[in-house]
Enzyme design. Structure first.
Site, PDB file in Angstrom:
ATOM      1  N   ILE A 205      37.758   8.796  22.341  1.00  0.00           N
ATOM      2  CA  ILE A 205      36.420   8.325  22.703  1.00  0.00           C
ATOM      3  C   ILE A 205      35.460   8.572  21.541  1.00  0.00           C
ATOM      4  O   ILE A 205      35.714   9.387  20.654  1.00  0.00           O
ATOM      5  CB  ILE A 205      35.901   9.022  23.979  1.00  0.00           C
ATOM      6  CG1 ILE A 205      35.782  10.540  23.752  1.00  0.00           C
ATOM      7  CG2 ILE A 205      36.805   8.717  25.163  1.00  0.00           C
ATOM      8  CD1 ILE A 205      35.161  11.300  24.934  1.00  0.00           C
ATOM      9  N   GLY A 208      29.670  11.660  21.621  1.00  0.00           N
ATOM     10  CA  GLY A 208      28.407  11.449  22.307  1.00  0.00           C
ATOM     11  C   GLY A 208      27.231  11.481  21.345  1.00  0.00           C
ATOM     12  O   GLY A 208      26.265  10.724  21.492  1.00  0.00           O
TER      13      GLY A 208
END
Length: 282
Positions: A205, A208
């Site tokens: 991923i 963030g």
């Protein structure tokens, strides 16, 4: 248990000297998608050393306070169980293109969310001219809650009941996480497919904090006239993951003293990515 709240909170702050120059700034800006189109005068402010200004979210990678905080006294956790829950920075003055500063970090709070613990890691940076920034990272550590501590604040911002003042989309390159991690966040969750599977994800991923930086850049470029010095503070809650190759939809609303934003993943039916996001500005 791996987290000892009393010991973590009582530990002496840890200080380190950090340095950065134009190369660090340029690499960070490229890592959050700057430089497209490469010859655009507005983008050259992020990529060309003779015109360079510093997006304030650079503070989140200067000295890598988040990663270092996980080795603080009283904290011994599995990196695969850690998720970044939220981030806030307060700017005391504009970040210079080149600098040397003292970075001081400590565990400011430990909250018990039942199935997880939340660590608030606070890092303050100052140079010879005084304070530069203060950064709070909220980290969820899965499986470490249930120790009877305070749950902590849980305030949420409602999305304004009107059309956004601006909406922009930003494409995440397939190699975005690989480039962003060169600024110092080497968590294999963002590069190693096998590690990502151990953490419960089908593939690596995006950081963030990469989404965090991309969102601030979008706000500065569209609603603050490209002036990074107008940013006073910037906070968000990480509401969902982003996969490289996806598209961010960033909706922005003007409000008193700031700009509220909502970020979603276009290809997954506007799945939430960032929430409770506010840029305070002059």
């Amino acid at each position: 248990m791996p987290i000892d709240p009393a010991r973590a909170l009582a530990a002496e702050p840890r200080s380190a000297t950090i340095h950065w120059d134009h190369k660090d700034i340029q690499l960070y800006h490229l890592g959050i998608g700057a430089g497209i189109p490469a010859t655009d005068p507005d983008e050259l402010r992020y990529t060309l050393e003779s015109r360079l200004h510093v997006l304030p979210s650079f503070a989140t990678v200067a000295g890598m306070g988040v990663v270092g905080g996980l080795s603080a006294p009283g904290i011994d956790v599995d990196l695969a169980a850690v998720l970044h829950g939220g981030q806030r920075i307060a700017l005391h003055r504009p970040v210079p293109v080149r600098g040397t500063a003292t970075s001081t970090s400590r565990v400011a709070a430990v909250y018990d969310k039942g199935k997880a613990a939340v660590l608030v890691l606070r890092t303050a940076a100052a140079d010879d001219d005084g304070p530069l920034w203060t950064s709070d990272a909220q980290l969820f550590v899965r499986g470490e809650g249930g120790f009877g501590g305070e749950r902590g604040p849980s305030g949420r911002l409602d999305v304004p009941d009107r059309a956004p003042d601006r909406t922009v989309e930003r494409v995440i390159r397939e190699d975005q996480a690989l480039l962003y991690r060169l600024s110092g966040d080497w968590n294999p969750l963002h590069a190693d497919p096998e590690f990502a599977k151990l953490a419960g994800f089908e593939r690596p991923i995006l950081h963030g904090l990469c989404t965090y930086g991309m969102t601030l850049k979008a706000v500065v470029d569209t609603l603050l006239g490209g002036d990074v010095t107008r940013v006073r503070a910037y906070g968000t809650r990480f509401a969902g993951v982003v996969f490289p190759g996806e598209t961010l939809r960033i909706r922005m609303w003007r409000r008193d003293g700031g700009i509220q934003a909502s970020v979603t993943a276009v290809e997954r039916d506007d799945a939430p990515v960032l929430a409770d996001t506010v840029v305070e500005h002059s």
